[in-house]
Design a protein around this motif. Sequence first.
Motif, short mmCIF file in Angstrom:
data_model
loop_
_atom_site.label_atom_id
_atom_site.label_comp_id
_atom_site.label_asym_id
_atom_site.label_seq_id
_atom_site.Cartn_x
_atom_site.Cartn_y
_atom_site.Cartn_z
N LEU A 442 0.85 -1.17 0.00
CA LEU A 442 0.00 0.00 0.00
C LEU A 442 0.90 1.24 0.00
O LEU A 442 1.81 1.36 0.81
CB LEU A 442 -0.91 0.01 1.23
N LYS A 443 0.63 2.11 -0.91
CA LYS A 443 1.51 3.27 -1.08
C LYS A 443 1.55 4.10 0.19
O LYS A 443 0.54 4.31 0.86
CB LYS A 443 1.02 4.13 -2.25
N GLU A 444 2.79 4.54 0.52
CA GLU A 444 3.03 5.37 1.69
C GLU A 444 2.59 4.66 2.97
O GLU A 444 1.99 5.27 3.88
CB GLU A 444 2.36 6.73 1.54
N SER A 445 2.85 3.36 3.03
CA SER A 445 2.57 2.61 4.26
C SER A 445 3.63 1.52 4.39
O SER A 445 4.43 1.30 3.48
CB SER A 445 1.17 1.99 4.23
N TYR A 446 3.62 0.83 5.51
CA TYR A 446 4.54 -0.28 5.73
C TYR A 446 3.89 -1.63 5.40
O TYR A 446 4.52 -2.68 5.56
CB TYR A 446 5.01 -0.30 7.19
N MET A 447 2.68 -1.60 4.93
CA MET A 447 1.95 -2.84 4.71
C MET A 447 2.08 -3.34 3.28
O MET A 447 1.98 -2.56 2.33
CB MET A 447 0.48 -2.64 5.06
N CYS A 448 2.31 -4.65 3.16
CA CYS A 448 2.46 -5.25 1.84
C CYS A 448 1.57 -6.49 1.74
O CYS A 448 1.13 -7.05 2.75
CB CYS A 448 3.92 -5.62 1.57
N LEU A 449 1.34 -6.91 0.51
CA LEU A 449 0.54 -8.11 0.25
C LEU A 449 1.38 -9.35 0.51
O LEU A 449 2.51 -9.46 0.03
CB LEU A 449 0.05 -8.09 -1.20
N GLN A 450 0.82 -10.31 1.25
CA GLN A 450 1.58 -11.51 1.60
C GLN A 450 0.75 -12.77 1.35
O GLN A 450 -0.46 -12.79 1.54
CB GLN A 450 2.00 -11.47 3.07
N ALA A 451 1.46 -13.83 0.91
CA ALA A 451 0.86 -15.14 0.74
C ALA A 451 1.09 -15.96 2.01
O ALA A 451 2.24 -16.10 2.45
CB ALA A 451 1.48 -15.84 -0.47
N LYS A 452 0.03 -16.47 2.57
CA LYS A 452 0.17 -17.28 3.78
C LYS A 452 0.42 -18.74 3.44
O LYS A 452 1.50 -19.28 3.69
CB LYS A 452 -1.09 -17.14 4.64
N ALA A 453 -0.58 -19.38 2.84
CA ALA A 453 -0.45 -20.80 2.51
C ALA A 453 -1.48 -21.13 1.44
O ALA A 453 -2.42 -20.38 1.18
CB ALA A 453 -0.66 -21.67 3.75
N LEU A 454 -1.29 -22.27 0.84
CA LEU A 454 -2.18 -22.74 -0.22
C LEU A 454 -3.62 -22.79 0.29
O LEU A 454 -3.90 -23.37 1.34
CB LEU A 454 -1.73 -24.12 -0.69
N GLY A 455 -4.52 -22.15 -0.46
CA GLY A 455 -5.93 -22.18 -0.12
C GLY A 455 -6.37 -21.18 0.92
O GLY A 455 -7.55 -21.12 1.26
N GLU A 456 -5.45 -20.39 1.44
CA GLU A 456 -5.80 -19.42 2.48
C GLU A 456 -5.87 -18.00 1.89
O GLU A 456 -5.27 -17.73 0.84
CB GLU A 456 -4.76 -19.45 3.60
N PRO A 457 -6.59 -17.10 2.57
CA PRO A 457 -6.65 -15.72 2.09
C PRO A 457 -5.27 -15.05 2.09
O PRO A 457 -4.45 -15.28 2.99
CB PRO A 457 -7.58 -15.03 3.10
N ALA A 458 -5.03 -14.25 1.08
CA ALA A 458 -3.86 -13.37 1.09
C ALA A 458 -4.16 -12.20 2.03
O ALA A 458 -5.30 -11.74 2.10
CB ALA A 458 -3.55 -12.87 -0.32
N ARG A 459 -3.15 -11.75 2.73
CA ARG A 459 -3.38 -10.70 3.73
C ARG A 459 -2.28 -9.65 3.66
O ARG A 459 -1.26 -9.83 3.00
CB ARG A 459 -3.43 -11.29 5.13
N LEU A 460 -2.52 -8.56 4.35
CA LEU A 460 -1.51 -7.52 4.50
C LEU A 460 -0.62 -7.85 5.69
O LEU A 460 -1.08 -8.37 6.70
CB LEU A 460 -2.16 -6.16 4.70
N GLU A 462 3.37 -6.50 7.75
CA GLU A 462 4.30 -5.38 7.93
C GLU A 462 5.76 -5.79 7.79
O GLU A 462 6.62 -4.93 7.68
CB GLU A 462 4.07 -4.72 9.29
N VAL A 463 6.04 -7.07 7.80
CA VAL A 463 7.41 -7.54 7.58
C VAL A 463 7.49 -8.03 6.14
O VAL A 463 6.98 -9.09 5.81
CB VAL A 463 7.77 -8.67 8.56
N CYS A 464 8.12 -7.23 5.29
CA CYS A 464 7.99 -7.43 3.85
C CYS A 464 9.32 -7.84 3.19
O CYS A 464 9.64 -7.39 2.09
CB CYS A 464 7.46 -6.15 3.20
N LYS A 465 10.08 -8.69 3.87
CA LYS A 465 11.38 -9.07 3.32
C LYS A 465 11.46 -10.54 2.94
O LYS A 465 12.39 -10.94 2.23
CB LYS A 465 12.48 -8.74 4.33
N ASP A 466 10.53 -11.35 3.40
CA ASP A 466 10.63 -12.78 3.10
C ASP A 466 9.98 -13.09 1.75
O ASP A 466 9.28 -12.25 1.17
CB ASP A 466 10.03 -13.61 4.23
N PRO A 467 10.17 -14.29 1.21
CA PRO A 467 9.63 -14.64 -0.12
C PRO A 467 8.12 -14.50 -0.24
O PRO A 467 7.61 -14.27 -1.34
CB PRO A 467 10.08 -16.10 -0.29
N SER A 468 7.38 -14.64 0.86
CA SER A 468 5.92 -14.55 0.79
C SER A 468 5.43 -13.13 0.48
O SER A 468 4.24 -12.93 0.23
CB SER A 468 5.29 -15.03 2.10
#
Length: 530
Positions: A442-460, A462-468
């Motif tokens: 999200l622009k001008e924020s610390y929140m990013c889109l992340q993949a949790k696991a297969l079949g689960e909702p994608a969520r926002l 704040e730690v945006c350095k890992d492959p997910s």
Amino acid sequence: LFTLLTFLLLFPIFMSCAKPAMSVPLSTDSRFFVDQHGHRVKLACVNWASHLETMVAEGLSKQPMDTISAKIASMGFNCVRFTYATFMLTNTTLGNLTVEQSFLNNNLNESLAGIKALNPSILHLPVIEVFKRVVASMGRHNVMVILDNHISKPGWCCSLTDGNGFFGDEFFDPDVWQEGLVRMATMFKGVPNVVGMSLRNEPRGDRQDVELWFKYFERAAEAVHKANPDVLILLSGLDYAIDLTFLRNRSLNLSFDRKLGFEFHRYGFTKQNDWKGSNPNQMCGQVVNELKNTSLFMLDKGYPLFVSEFGADLRGNNENDNRFLNCFLGVMAEYDMDFALWTLFGSYYLRQGNYGIDEVYAVLNWNWCGLRNATYSARYSSIQPRFQVPGLPEAYKHKIIYHPQTGLCVLRNSLSMDDPLVLGPCNESEAWSYNTQNILSLKESYMCLQAKALGEPARLGEVCKDPSSKWKMISDSKMHLWSEGRDGSSVCLDVDSSNTIVTNDCKCLADETDCDPASQWFKLVDRNKF
């Protein structure tokens, strides 16, 4: 994914984005059409035919003229590509036929009865006068008009053998054609809602010749501009308006500027593309690359490009058209294209010898009373607003995550990071950024889109350095957003039946043809306005 009830709830939001009232006349500024104040005007048009045997705008036996014009505006279209035949202007016998005479000549007694009941004032008027009255009706409803020279001899278009394809064909004399264009330009000089003229629909056939194209289109463009300097002049390419490649290294020699644009057409059946029998990702990638080579390059040359025909079978069961549209709407959004949807009219008076037949590509149903398919209409509505407005500060630029299958965008369901993301109206979308590390945040924020696991909702998160937190555009279509879930799974962004954004196994990445990746197709679209 997108129900009729959802559409009915969101339709007023879609419609609020359209702004049909413009400061005309229009001109061009690089790749954009602009008004008198230099503000971008996006042409979000629909086709309305008046070029067939009767030479009368379709539908006047089904609804009053002003009802149709009001309906066009209410559906969010700000203009109409209004088609006509040259001989209506150059053959006085044809042009002076009254509506009644024209319909009786074509044995259209039932349609004539409808006109007597619903539009009685036009019954004894010449067809050319009725054409003017329809344009005036659209003007009363703030609908702009592009006058499209669709054909020379009134009738259905188009084929390689209809005698209307290219200069020198049986019914396509370049001098008569130019005479008709000048008469049309003169007739509508000073009519403010007539903003442009398309000089010829779909040049085609064995006589096609680049030198003749330049010779006669340059000559006609000069004549039209002299007769009516206010109108935009739109030119079609060759081979049924799909090929502008001959303009890559050559430009027209014209005495005027800031009035010229170009147009192209595309359908699921164009070039006999077999969408149903091909891998959807591969076919989409192939078509997009072809479009870049044959037409989209004109935007980089600094010319507006008008998609003056595209559409699909709105019954919803044509798999070839469905796959095409899922791909092409992504192109339309990505390039923020000006367009004219084929088509408005739900039925014909007469087409190819058949009376009162249904038009399955139409936004209106057979009797012109309502929408043919509300879900599809919502998708078209999604590309009516401007995504890009030239001249705004750099800080306004951002991305939206557009989903062509629904015409919706990814947005937050609440301010809580624990709640899943959902699809919703694009004008409510947050501003996203996509950096070189493939992080969608999200622009001008610390929140990013992340993949949790297969079949689960994608969520926002704040730690945006890992492959997910990294999302790559993969597949030939370049519309799959791929990531690695926190459980190590390989996933693609997807949408479930409740319009919640989830992650699933990626679809159709191999050569299979019996799969449908549309729920996983997303476009990162540039936008610089909220």
